[in-house]
Design a protein around this motif. Structure first.
Motif, short mmCIF file in Angstrom:
data_model
loop_
_atom_site.label_atom_id
_atom_site.label_comp_id
_atom_site.label_asym_id
_atom_site.label_seq_id
_atom_site.Cartn_x
_atom_site.Cartn_y
_atom_site.Cartn_z
N UNK A 26 12.11 -11.34 16.94
CA UNK A 26 10.99 -10.84 17.73
C UNK A 26 11.36 -10.74 19.20
N UNK A 27 12.06 -11.75 19.71
CA UNK A 27 12.45 -11.73 21.12
C UNK A 27 13.47 -10.62 21.38
N UNK A 28 14.40 -10.44 20.46
CA UNK A 28 15.40 -9.38 20.61
C UNK A 28 14.73 -8.01 20.60
N UNK A 37 17.22 -4.80 14.11
CA UNK A 37 18.08 -5.80 14.75
C UNK A 37 19.29 -6.10 13.88
N UNK A 38 19.06 -6.32 12.59
CA UNK A 38 20.15 -6.64 11.67
C UNK A 38 21.17 -5.50 11.62
N UNK A 39 20.68 -4.28 11.69
CA UNK A 39 21.58 -3.13 11.63
C UNK A 39 22.46 -3.07 12.87
N UNK A 40 21.88 -3.30 14.04
CA UNK A 40 22.68 -3.28 15.26
C UNK A 40 23.68 -4.43 15.27
N UNK A 41 23.26 -5.60 14.81
CA UNK A 41 24.17 -6.75 14.72
C UNK A 41 25.35 -6.41 13.83
N UNK A 42 25.07 -5.79 12.68
CA UNK A 42 26.15 -5.42 11.75
C UNK A 42 27.15 -4.49 12.42
N UNK A 43 26.66 -3.53 13.19
CA UNK A 43 27.56 -2.58 13.86
C UNK A 43 28.37 -3.25 14.96
N UNK A 44 27.73 -4.17 15.70
CA UNK A 44 28.46 -4.89 16.75
C UNK A 44 29.58 -5.73 16.15
N UNK A 45 29.28 -6.40 15.04
CA UNK A 45 30.31 -7.22 14.40
C UNK A 45 31.50 -6.36 13.94
N UNK A 76 26.44 -15.37 15.49
CA UNK A 76 25.99 -16.23 14.39
C UNK A 76 24.57 -15.86 13.94
N UNK A 77 24.40 -15.80 12.62
CA UNK A 77 23.07 -15.59 12.04
C UNK A 77 22.37 -16.92 11.84
N UNK A 108 16.94 -15.72 13.69
CA UNK A 108 17.51 -14.68 14.53
C UNK A 108 19.02 -14.84 14.70
N UNK A 109 19.49 -14.74 15.94
CA UNK A 109 20.94 -14.70 16.20
C UNK A 109 21.27 -15.44 17.49
#
Length: 229
Positions: free
Chosen positions: A182-184, A200-208, A217-218, A223-224
């Protein structure tokens, strides 16, 4: 930029933590004076630093009394409290007495560095050349330039989209702090975003994928966060 390094007073009775924090601060080019008890720190109060980093629980004079003496002499010197006691109570008391920031143990040394830089910049209005750059696992993250350089890939520029860069900057500016989805969403997409948190999860996946060495870290169900190593 100041011709003289910032002078930091670090007051901490845990010997190992004292040495680690001192080493991190000295890497920033700061002049660090350490004290492992409150009485010695109190003796130095009339030769003020640019910043105090002050543990609350100390042998002899405690951090609250030192803060009181600091504020009796000079209201503008920034103070960061650190403590492993009752976190909510210490935070409230510290802020009421005039501390500028608070870190609960355990914390990552880089988190203290980031907060110290923010305070120094706010109070003294100066930036060193690398104030807005940090290095994590050989990625150089430039906050003002909004770039990431990969030192292990011949200093190649990491090709990030706007949202990917926003996420990297958000999570690395406060290394070690867990942020909810929510904060992200609020800080990266804005308060008026009504889409799914899966974004958010999709952007995290691309950044990784683009930054495989970053420790993003998940925290399942929450969140992250990005860790320093």
């Amino acid at each position: 930029m100041s011709s003289q390094p910032y002078k930091i007073y670090l007051v901490e009775d845990e010997a190992n933590l004292l040495e680690v924090l001192k080493a991190y601060m000295e890497k920033e080019g700061w002049e660090v004076h350490v004290f492992d008890n409150g009485d010695d720190a109190l003796q130095a109060i009339d030769d003020p630093p640019h910043l105090w980093v002050l543990d609350i629980m100390l042998p002899g004079t405690d951090g609250y009394q030192i803060l009181k003496e600091i504020r009796n002499r000079e209201n503008n010197i920034p103070v960061i409290f650190i403590s492993a006691r009752d976190q909510d109570l210490d935070r409230i008391l510290g802020l009421e007495m005039g501390s500028d920031d608070y870190l609960a143990k355990p914390f990552l040394p880089q988190e203290l560095i980031i907060r110290a830089k923010k305070l120094l910049r706010r109070v003294y209005g100066e930036e060193t050349s690398d104030t807005r750059k940090i290095e994590i696992n050989n990625y150089v993250i430039d906050f003002e330039g909004r770039t990431v350089i990969d030192k292990e890939n011949e200093n190649a520029l990491v090709d990030l989209t706007t949202k990917e860069m926003d996420l990297v900057l958000l999570l690395t500016e406060e290394i070690g702090r867990a942020m909810s989805r929510e904060e992200i969403i609020e800080k990266v997409w804005g308060e008026n975003y009504y889409g799914s948190e899966r974004a958010v999860d999709d952007v995290v996946r691309r950044v990784r994928k683009k930054m495989p060495r970053i420790h993003l870290e998940t925290l399942y169900g929450f969140g992250y966060r990005v860790l320093s190593s």
